[in-house]
Design a protein around this motif. Structure first.
Motif, PDB file in Angstrom:
ATOM      1  N   LEU A  61       0.818  -1.209   0.000  1.00  0.00           N
ATOM      2  CA  LEU A  61       0.000   0.000   0.000  1.00  0.00           C
ATOM      3  C   LEU A  61       0.851   1.259   0.000  1.00  0.00           C
ATOM      4  CD1 LEU A  61      -2.808  -0.911   2.574  1.00  0.00           C
ATOM      5  CD2 LEU A  61      -2.995  -0.837   0.097  1.00  0.00           C
ATOM      6  N   ALA A  62       1.899   1.280   0.818  1.00  0.00           N
ATOM      7  CA  ALA A  62       2.698   2.498   0.980  1.00  0.00           C
ATOM      8  C   ALA A  62       3.465   2.862  -0.280  1.00  0.00           C
ATOM      9  CB  ALA A  62       3.669   2.326   2.147  1.00  0.00           C
ATOM     10  N   PHE A  63       3.946   1.834  -1.000  1.00  0.00           N
ATOM     11  CA  PHE A  63       4.859   2.101  -2.106  1.00  0.00           C
ATOM     12  C   PHE A  63       4.277   1.761  -3.477  1.00  0.00           C
ATOM     13  CE2 PHE A  63       7.722   0.734   1.530  1.00  0.00           C
ATOM     14  CZ  PHE A  63       7.860   2.024   2.005  1.00  0.00           C
ATOM     15  N   HIS A  64       2.967   1.471  -3.526  1.00  0.00           N
ATOM     16  CA  HIS A  64       2.280   1.215  -4.805  1.00  0.00           C
ATOM     17  C   HIS A  64       3.027   0.143  -5.615  1.00  0.00           C
ATOM     18  CE1 HIS A  64      -0.138   4.777  -3.925  1.00  0.00           C
ATOM     19  NE2 HIS A  64       0.996   5.341  -3.563  1.00  0.00           N
ATOM     20  N   THR A  65       3.376  -0.915  -4.901  1.00  0.00           N
ATOM     21  CA  THR A  65       4.178  -1.996  -5.465  1.00  0.00           C
ATOM     22  C   THR A  65       3.697  -3.313  -4.876  1.00  0.00           C
ATOM     23  OG1 THR A  65       6.148  -0.641  -5.800  1.00  0.00           O
ATOM     24  CG2 THR A  65       6.514  -2.999  -5.534  1.00  0.00           C
ATOM     25  N   ARG A  66       3.575  -4.320  -5.693  1.00  0.00           N
ATOM     26  CA  ARG A  66       3.162  -5.620  -5.166  1.00  0.00           C
ATOM     27  C   ARG A  66       4.308  -6.276  -4.400  1.00  0.00           C
ATOM     28  NH1 ARG A  66      -0.465  -8.218 -10.157  1.00  0.00           N
ATOM     29  NH2 ARG A  66      -2.354  -6.992  -9.706  1.00  0.00           N
ATOM     30  N   VAL A  67       4.091  -6.424  -3.096  1.00  0.00           N
ATOM     31  CA  VAL A  67       5.056  -7.079  -2.212  1.00  0.00           C
ATOM     32  C   VAL A  67       4.333  -8.230  -1.541  1.00  0.00           C
ATOM     33  CG1 VAL A  67       6.579  -6.817  -0.213  1.00  0.00           C
ATOM     34  CG2 VAL A  67       6.273  -4.899  -1.815  1.00  0.00           C
ATOM     35  N   ASN A  68       4.868  -9.444  -1.650  1.00  0.00           N
ATOM     36  CA  ASN A  68       4.215 -10.578  -0.989  1.00  0.00           C
ATOM     37  C   ASN A  68       5.070 -11.078   0.161  1.00  0.00           C
ATOM     38  OD1 ASN A  68       6.148 -12.463  -2.012  1.00  0.00           O
ATOM     39  ND2 ASN A  68       5.018 -12.578  -3.936  1.00  0.00           N
ATOM     40  N   SER A  69       4.549 -12.043   0.892  1.00  0.00           N
ATOM     41  CA  SER A  69       5.232 -12.509   2.098  1.00  0.00           C
ATOM     42  C   SER A  69       6.610 -13.089   1.803  1.00  0.00           C
ATOM     43  CB  SER A  69       4.361 -13.549   2.826  1.00  0.00           C
ATOM     44  OG  SER A  69       3.947 -14.572   1.943  1.00  0.00           O
ATOM     45  N   ALA A  70       6.802 -13.666   0.618  1.00  0.00           N
ATOM     46  CA  ALA A  70       8.107 -14.225   0.266  1.00  0.00           C
ATOM     47  C   ALA A  70       9.164 -13.143   0.083  1.00  0.00           C
ATOM     48  CB  ALA A  70       7.987 -15.060  -1.003  1.00  0.00           C
ATOM     49  N   ASP A  71       8.735 -11.896  -0.144  1.00  0.00           N
ATOM     50  CA  ASP A  71       9.673 -10.784  -0.318  1.00  0.00           C
ATOM     51  C   ASP A  71      10.154 -10.204   1.002  1.00  0.00           C
ATOM     52  OD1 ASP A  71       9.449 -10.763  -3.166  1.00  0.00           O
ATOM     53  OD2 ASP A  71       7.564  -9.652  -3.009  1.00  0.00           O
ATOM     54  N   VAL A  72       9.557 -10.624   2.104  1.00  0.00           N
ATOM     55  CA  VAL A  72       9.852 -10.035   3.411  1.00  0.00           C
ATOM     56  C   VAL A  72      10.887 -10.879   4.143  1.00  0.00           C
ATOM     57  CG1 VAL A  72       8.891  -9.250   5.605  1.00  0.00           C
ATOM     58  CG2 VAL A  72       7.506  -9.118   3.521  1.00  0.00           C
ATOM     59  N   HIS A  73      12.012 -10.277   4.494  1.00  0.00           N
ATOM     60  CA  HIS A  73      12.992 -10.970   5.338  1.00  0.00           C
ATOM     61  C   HIS A  73      12.397 -11.108   6.733  1.00  0.00           C
ATOM     62  CE1 HIS A  73      16.886 -12.214   6.922  1.00  0.00           C
ATOM     63  NE2 HIS A  73      16.628 -11.432   7.951  1.00  0.00           N
ATOM     64  N   CYS A  74      12.439 -12.315   7.283  1.00  0.00           N
ATOM     65  CA  CYS A  74      11.695 -12.591   8.509  1.00  0.00           C
ATOM     66  C   CYS A  74      12.549 -13.328   9.538  1.00  0.00           C
ATOM     67  CB  CYS A  74      10.454 -13.422   8.166  1.00  0.00           C
ATOM     68  SG  CYS A  74       9.438 -13.868   9.583  1.00  0.00           S
ATOM     69  N   GLU A  75      12.639 -12.761  10.736  1.00  0.00           N
ATOM     70  CA  GLU A  75      13.266 -13.409  11.883  1.00  0.00           C
ATOM     71  C   GLU A  75      12.359 -13.197  13.095  1.00  0.00           C
ATOM     72  OE1 GLU A  75      17.289 -12.115  12.518  1.00  0.00           O
ATOM     73  OE2 GLU A  75      17.655 -11.915  10.357  1.00  0.00           O
ATOM     74  N   GLY A  76      12.278 -14.204  13.945  1.00  0.00           N
ATOM     75  CA  GLY A  76      11.432 -14.117  15.128  1.00  0.00           C
ATOM     76  C   GLY A  76      12.209 -13.798  16.384  1.00  0.00           C
ATOM     77  N   ILE A  77      11.597 -14.072  17.539  1.00  0.00           N
ATOM     78  CA  ILE A  77      12.185 -13.652  18.826  1.00  0.00           C
ATOM     79  C   ILE A  77      12.653 -14.825  19.681  1.00  0.00           C
ATOM     80  CG2 ILE A  77      10.747 -11.568  18.841  1.00  0.00           C
ATOM     81  CD1 ILE A  77       9.124 -12.952  21.128  1.00  0.00           C
ATOM     82  N   ARG A  78      12.567 -16.054  19.153  1.00  0.00           N
ATOM     83  CA  ARG A  78      12.929 -17.208  19.998  1.00  0.00           C
ATOM     84  C   ARG A  78      14.346 -17.112  20.557  1.00  0.00           C
ATOM     85  NH1 ARG A  78       9.388 -21.820  19.336  1.00  0.00           N
ATOM     86  NH2 ARG A  78       8.051 -21.621  17.493  1.00  0.00           N
ATOM     87  N   ALA A  79      15.269 -16.498  19.797  1.00  0.00           N
ATOM     88  CA  ALA A  79      16.671 -16.459  20.214  1.00  0.00           C
ATOM     89  C   ALA A  79      16.987 -15.301  21.150  1.00  0.00           C
ATOM     90  CB  ALA A  79      17.579 -16.381  18.975  1.00  0.00           C
ATOM     91  N   VAL A  80      16.023 -14.418  21.410  1.00  0.00           N
ATOM     92  CA  VAL A  80      16.276 -13.287  22.300  1.00  0.00           C
ATOM     93  C   VAL A  80      16.347 -13.780  23.748  1.00  0.00           C
ATOM     94  CG1 VAL A  80      15.403 -11.076  23.151  1.00  0.00           C
ATOM     95  CG2 VAL A  80      15.136 -11.679  20.732  1.00  0.00           C
ATOM     96  N   THR A  81      17.406 -13.404  24.433  1.00  0.00           N
ATOM     97  CA  THR A  81      17.626 -13.875  25.801  1.00  0.00           C
ATOM     98  C   THR A  81      17.503 -12.732  26.801  1.00  0.00           C
ATOM     99  OG1 THR A  81      20.010 -13.447  25.767  1.00  0.00           O
ATOM    100  CG2 THR A  81      19.257 -15.581  24.909  1.00  0.00           C
ATOM    101  N   ALA A  82      17.419 -13.105  28.063  1.00  0.00           N
ATOM    102  CA  ALA A  82      17.414 -12.094  29.117  1.00  0.00           C
ATOM    103  C   ALA A  82      18.709 -11.291  29.075  1.00  0.00           C
ATOM    104  CB  ALA A  82      17.239 -12.767  30.483  1.00  0.00           C
ATOM    105  N   GLY A  83      19.797 -11.947  28.666  1.00  0.00           N
ATOM    106  CA  GLY A  83      21.071 -11.239  28.526  1.00  0.00           C
ATOM    107  C   GLY A  83      21.011 -10.178  27.442  1.00  0.00           C
ATOM    108  N   ASP A  84      20.314 -10.471  26.349  1.00  0.00           N
ATOM    109  CA  ASP A  84      20.158  -9.480  25.286  1.00  0.00           C
ATOM    110  C   ASP A  84      19.358  -8.274  25.785  1.00  0.00           C
ATOM    111  OD1 ASP A  84      21.504 -11.039  23.380  1.00  0.00           O
ATOM    112  OD2 ASP A  84      19.660 -12.104  22.832  1.00  0.00           O
ATOM    113  N   ILE A  85      18.297  -8.562  26.546  1.00  0.00           N
ATOM    114  CA  ILE A  85      17.476  -7.482  27.094  1.00  0.00           C
ATOM    115  C   ILE A  85      18.321  -6.595  28.006  1.00  0.00           C
ATOM    116  CG2 ILE A  85      15.488  -6.937  28.533  1.00  0.00           C
ATOM    117  CD1 ILE A  85      14.592  -8.191  25.947  1.00  0.00           C
ATOM    118  N   ALA A  86      19.153  -7.222  28.844  1.00  0.00           N
ATOM    119  CA  ALA A  86      20.008  -6.462  29.753  1.00  0.00           C
ATOM    120  C   ALA A  86      21.057  -5.666  28.984  1.00  0.00           C
ATOM    121  CB  ALA A  86      20.683  -7.410  30.748  1.00  0.00           C
ATOM    122  N   ALA A  87      21.620  -6.269  27.920  1.00  0.00           N
ATOM    123  CA  ALA A  87      22.616  -5.570  27.112  1.00  0.00           C
ATOM    124  C   ALA A  87      22.009  -4.343  26.441  1.00  0.00           C
ATOM    125  CB  ALA A  87      23.192  -6.516  26.061  1.00  0.00           C
TER     126      ALA A  87
END
Length: 439
Positions: free
Chosen positions: A209-235
């Protein structure tokens, strides 16, 4: 006036609220739409669980969406199939469609838009991103006369609740997820949320919508939060930052490698604690939109839940009903720009890299040398004696902006060095107050 007849597909958490609002606000909805808005039928897989709806119930969804007395089809069942087939049938039969289905729109939105155009009917989907927050209509309509350069924010309430809980109490990811599940913020299978897929679908819709361009889910680089640790939060806290799962969509200027392009990505990142997004806690959503003339706009509110999502569905339904009454149409798909999608490896941002290394002289120099060899400039590097014992130490490196590909190559080499016990985390550091993160 002749009533606008509505077929509802699905009657779960959101569908139930849609039915309730249609009944409770019938007079007001009729006044706003210009005609009564009535339920013609509700298609569900197990009618016996919704006996209170009586004669409205059917298990024949295909028959319902093509019935001659149906004007609008509202879909809240989610997923790709059978939703795609049913909505295409509805559109081809001349029914306008209101959907909350982010996964389907991100995968096959153009096919739905083309079917709507072919039949001269409406396709509305405000509820697919950020629940009750009015976000998509401003992108499609209010900002149609402006040039949007960036859309960035928090679009998944489950992950934001988990990260907020980790920051507030020092809890581990597993404990925060358990609490989110107990309170109903996380599904029994939370993969779509915690692995970033839900946010990626929304990022595809926002970028389109923002860029008047067809972008689908395969075009989106995707990483989740499973690897985020309490140490990362503290850092992050020691740097005056917090960690949020961000969806970032940008229009990037031409450079030596590509013409003008767009990018869309989802990942956990450190952001300054002074940024408004940093204070968005719990299951709330917030999105910043940057445009050349309008400047920065922030949209904030309830991003999920039965009633908030149903509110967005009803807003679309009133708009579609009004169009049917007046003989008009809402906005059509706008994909005239057709900009290429920039590969993630060419994007530039800052990084926070944490490693456990052998605690001896010269190791820090070896580590920083590898960053230099790959063209990644270091803003700060420090070594502590806080490893896991056995003569180990922790090294933390914060970089200046660097290409994703160069940083990834550096980390791959570091992980293979004899003096490195492990690369504990790699997190982006996003300064959302400045344009050109990817430039």
């Amino acid at each position: 006036m002749k009533p606008i007849r509505v077929a509802l597909l699905g009657c779960g958490t959101v569908g139930r609220e849609v039915v309730r609002l249609l009944h409770e606000q019938a007079d007001e909805l009729a006044a706003r739409a210009g005609a009564p808005v009535e339920l013609a039928g509700v298609a569900v897989r197990r009618p016996h669980k919704h006996a209170d709806l009586g004669d409205l119930l059917t298990s024949d969804a295909s028959g319902l969406v093509t019935r001659e007395d149906v004007d609008v089809v509202v879909e809240v069942i989610g997923g790709i199939e059978p939703a795609r087939t049913l909505l295409l049938e509805a559109l081809k039969a001349g029914k306008s469609v209101v959907t909350a289905n982010k996964a389907l729109l991100a995968e096959d939105g153009p096919a739905l838009a083309e079917a709507a155009d072919a039949s001269g009917v409406d396709l509305y989907f405000e509820a697919s991103v950020a629940g009750a927050i009015p976000l998509l209509r401003p992108l499609r309509e209010s900002l149609a006369g402006d040039r949007i350069t960036r859309v960035a924010g928090i679009v998944n309430g489950t992950t934001n609740f988990i990260l907020s809980a980790m920051a507030a109490s020092g809890a581990s990811y597993a404990d925060a997820l358990e609490e989110a599940t107990r309170l109903g913020y996380a599904e029994a299978d939370p993969s779509a949320d915690v692995d970033g897929y839900d946010a990626a679908s929304k990022a595809a819709i926002l970028a389109s919508l923002a860029f008047h361009t067809r972008v689908n889910s395969a075009d989106v680089h995707c990483e989740g939060i499973r690897a985020v640790t309490a140490g990362d939060i503290a850092a992050a806290a020691t740097m005056g930052c917090v960690i949020k799962l961000l969806a970032i969509c940008e229009r990037t200027p031409a450079d030596e490698s590509m013409p003008e392009s767009v990018s869309a990505r989802v990942y956990p990142a450190m952001i300054p604690a002074t940024h408004p997004l940093a204070s968005v806690d719990g299951a709330f959503n917030a999105v910043f939109v940057e445009a050349e003339a309008a400047g920065q706009l922030m949209f904030y509110g309830q991003g999920a839940g039965g009633a908030p999502t149903a509110s967005a569905v009803l807003g679309d339904l009133v708009a579609v009903a009004r169009n049917r009454v007046l003989g008009g149409r809402g906005p059509r798909e706008s994909a005239y720009a057709s900009l290429p999608v920039r590969p993630i490896g060419t994007l530039r941002t800052r990084y926070h890299v944490s490693l456990e290394v052998v605690d001896r002289a010269g190791v820090l120099s070896t580590i920083t040398g590898e960053f230099a060899r790959h063209g990644v400039s270091i803003a700060a590097a420090r070594q502590t004696g806080e490893g896991n014992g056995n003569g180990s130490a922790r090294i933390v490196v914060v970089t200046h902006k660097a290409p994703e590909a160069a940083l990834a190559a550096t980390v791959d080499v570091l992980a293979g060095l004899d003096v490195v016990h492990g690369v504990h985390s790699v997190l982006r550091v996003e300064d959302l107050g400045r344009k050109g993160v990817a430039g």
